[in-house]
Design a protein around this motif. Sequence first.
Motif, PDB file in Angstrom:
ATOM      1  N   ARG A   1      -3.405 -10.315  44.000  1.00  0.00           N
ATOM      2  CA  ARG A   1      -3.975 -10.819  42.765  1.00  0.00           C
ATOM      3  C   ARG A   1      -4.654 -12.173  42.974  1.00  0.00           C
ATOM      4  NH1 ARG A   1       1.253  -8.527  39.503  1.00  0.00           N
ATOM      5  NH2 ARG A   1       0.223  -6.727  38.525  1.00  0.00           N
TER       6      ARG A   1
ATOM      7  N   VAL B   1      -8.090 -11.583  44.640  1.00  0.00           N
ATOM      8  CA  VAL B   1      -9.043 -11.093  43.639  1.00  0.00           C
ATOM      9  C   VAL B   1      -9.512 -12.251  42.757  1.00  0.00           C
ATOM     10  CG1 VAL B   1      -9.326  -9.591  41.631  1.00  0.00           C
ATOM     11  CG2 VAL B   1      -8.089  -8.763  43.643  1.00  0.00           C
TER      12      VAL B   1
ATOM     13  N   ASP C   1      -4.474  -4.308  35.773  1.00  0.00           N
ATOM     14  CA  ASP C   1      -5.061  -5.640  35.919  1.00  0.00           C
ATOM     15  C   ASP C   1      -6.546  -5.685  35.597  1.00  0.00           C
ATOM     16  OD1 ASP C   1      -2.533  -6.167  36.823  1.00  0.00           O
ATOM     17  OD2 ASP C   1      -3.182  -7.359  38.544  1.00  0.00           O
TER      18      ASP C   1
ATOM     19  N   THR D   1     -10.007  -6.014  39.730  1.00  0.00           N
ATOM     20  CA  THR D   1      -8.884  -5.888  40.666  1.00  0.00           C
ATOM     21  C   THR D   1      -8.860  -4.512  41.311  1.00  0.00           C
ATOM     22  OG1 THR D   1      -7.547  -7.472  39.422  1.00  0.00           O
ATOM     23  CG2 THR D   1      -6.377  -5.964  40.889  1.00  0.00           C
TER      24      THR D   1
ATOM     25  N   LEU E   1      -1.470  -2.232  39.845  1.00  0.00           N
ATOM     26  CA  LEU E   1      -2.709  -2.994  39.720  1.00  0.00           C
ATOM     27  C   LEU E   1      -3.697  -2.349  38.751  1.00  0.00           C
ATOM     28  CD1 LEU E   1      -3.247  -3.978  43.466  1.00  0.00           C
ATOM     29  CD2 LEU E   1      -2.470  -5.459  41.608  1.00  0.00           C
TER      30      LEU E   1
END
Length: 631
Positions: free
Chosen positions: A359, A362, A613, A617, A610
């Motif tokens: 994360r 990204v 997200d 992402t 994910l």
Amino acid sequence: MPRDTYLPTLRKRLAEIGADCVIVSMRNSFGNFEDGPSDIERISGFTGSNGQAVVSRDMALLSVDGRYVKQATEQTNSAEWSIKQFPDFDTRSSISTVASSGSKLAIAPYSISYNSYVSILRLAHDLGISVTLLDDDIMPPNPRSNNTVFLVDEENIGESILGRINKVRDGLGKGEAVLFAEKSTIGWVFGVRLTRATSSKSVLPNCVAFIPKSGRPILFCDLEVVNTSSVFDIRHLDEFKGTMKSVDNNCQIMCDYSTVPAYFVLALQGCRSLLKPSESELLEGKTEHRTAAYFDVRKGSSTVLTNQEADCVGLGSGSNGLCTIDSRNKYSEFFCVKNKTEIKNQKIAAELTSLAFIRTLVFAMNEKGISELDVANFFEETVSKCPGFVDLSFTSISAFGEDTSLVHYIPRASNNAPINGSGLFLFDAGAHFNNSTTDMTRTVFIGNFDEYSVEKSELRDMYTTILKSVIMFSRARFPVNTKACNIDSIARYEVWQGGYDYQFGTGHGVGSYGNVHEPPRISPMSQHTIRGDMVITVEPGIYRQNFGIRLENMLLTKHSQYHEKFLDFDTLNYIPFCMDLINPEMLTDIEIDWLNDYHQNTYDKFMDILANDGKATTDWFRWNARKIYRL
């Protein structure tokens, strides 16, 4: 503090004590518990983790290893400081450069081991220099730590503290007690940690421990302890001398000169008249000081063990089945080999950190108007939400563009580069959880690759070379008890074939809610042995004047199912490598299979998580975790 603020103060203090020069180490007084900047940072501005300074009234020399030459040069005032690289420029070279015959050299006995003290004493004698021991810190002390010491929950460590203490007792052989000061050992044996403090990332206190074969062990420190133990006593450091005077006269105390600060060995000599060779004996080399020693109270003397004797007597096999550990490994065997609970917790922590790491990458690649420090703060905020999080395991390395060329670059308010345009971004971070510790690194490309000024094919070749090195090391199979120096060359093979090398170790052990850098050290000179159930890192790199590339995974050694008495590796963290920087034509079929398997496992673990997200992402994750093929 501004750079060099304390250098004039140091020189003024030298004049006050009548000394001509002083050795300053990275290690502060044991009472400072590594809180705040090191003494070297305070006098020079150098923020690295390894170095030694020798300062006279008109000269200042700083020796660092190959990782830090560029950083030290940039962070210090060239008008004041001369930067040298060791081991080529060692302690003898530093002292002889700064001090002339007839000079008086000051050393702080609490900041160096007894081994180092005797070595410096002999060096000074050879150079015609006298030595004076400091009674207190030659530098103004750092502000007292607000940390407190607490005992960890035994459920998180998988065994009792008494059981760990008994492992040490079983290894004493003919010794009747042991004195040690190595913080990873103390943290492991006694289960003690420091509460979180924003100025310190250390989870282990710098204490001194005394463990007799019978009777209650004693932990000496000078911070407040928030909970007590039923199996050992905790006393203030000021009580050390008095306690040692009251020890049974029939007790033989084992002490490892390579780790115990000279202050405590000299204190033992002073309070018991033990192990007190004359200065001439030390200087002439009549007293061997490289290994463990027994203080024999009954004889008023000591026996210093050879390496072989230390193996057989001092740290031999016990009823618990521990193998012999030589004096170079000290007690590291105990905490470096993880138990089942620790391994389970390390795997969970590595996955939690990997997710926060993904994360963060990204965020760095997609958010506009951010800086290196913003990325580091984002990671800390993200990983701190994970269950069991305690603190960062070290200050995150967040470097963009030319800052990647500094091996251990730390973004600060004064040197915080914006992340804009196109360039390499290197992120190295980890976390302490209440039962484990992590450390991992990725280098990715941010921006438009076509606009990047460095030759594209060369950059891809370098990155792929480092990737090949990680893969080759991760796939290695080798006998149990192989020396770490031998497996270091496995990682360097591909790097050497490309005409490159890196001036630092290939990896290191990782603690279980302990020191993020612990034995075994994987380097060309390391004599640590590799056994099953150790957690280590592999982190090769290539560095140039204007950029650097490093990749790091955490690995677990496991006994091979194919060959008895051999070890294989399991990879613990799951973070995609940068597809834009990989040249598939450089990879063999075996390497492509390894990489595709790694990315498939990463995808399977995190894709569902994910997916919540957002598109940025999931797009990045799918692209970098995809399968690759040779054209």
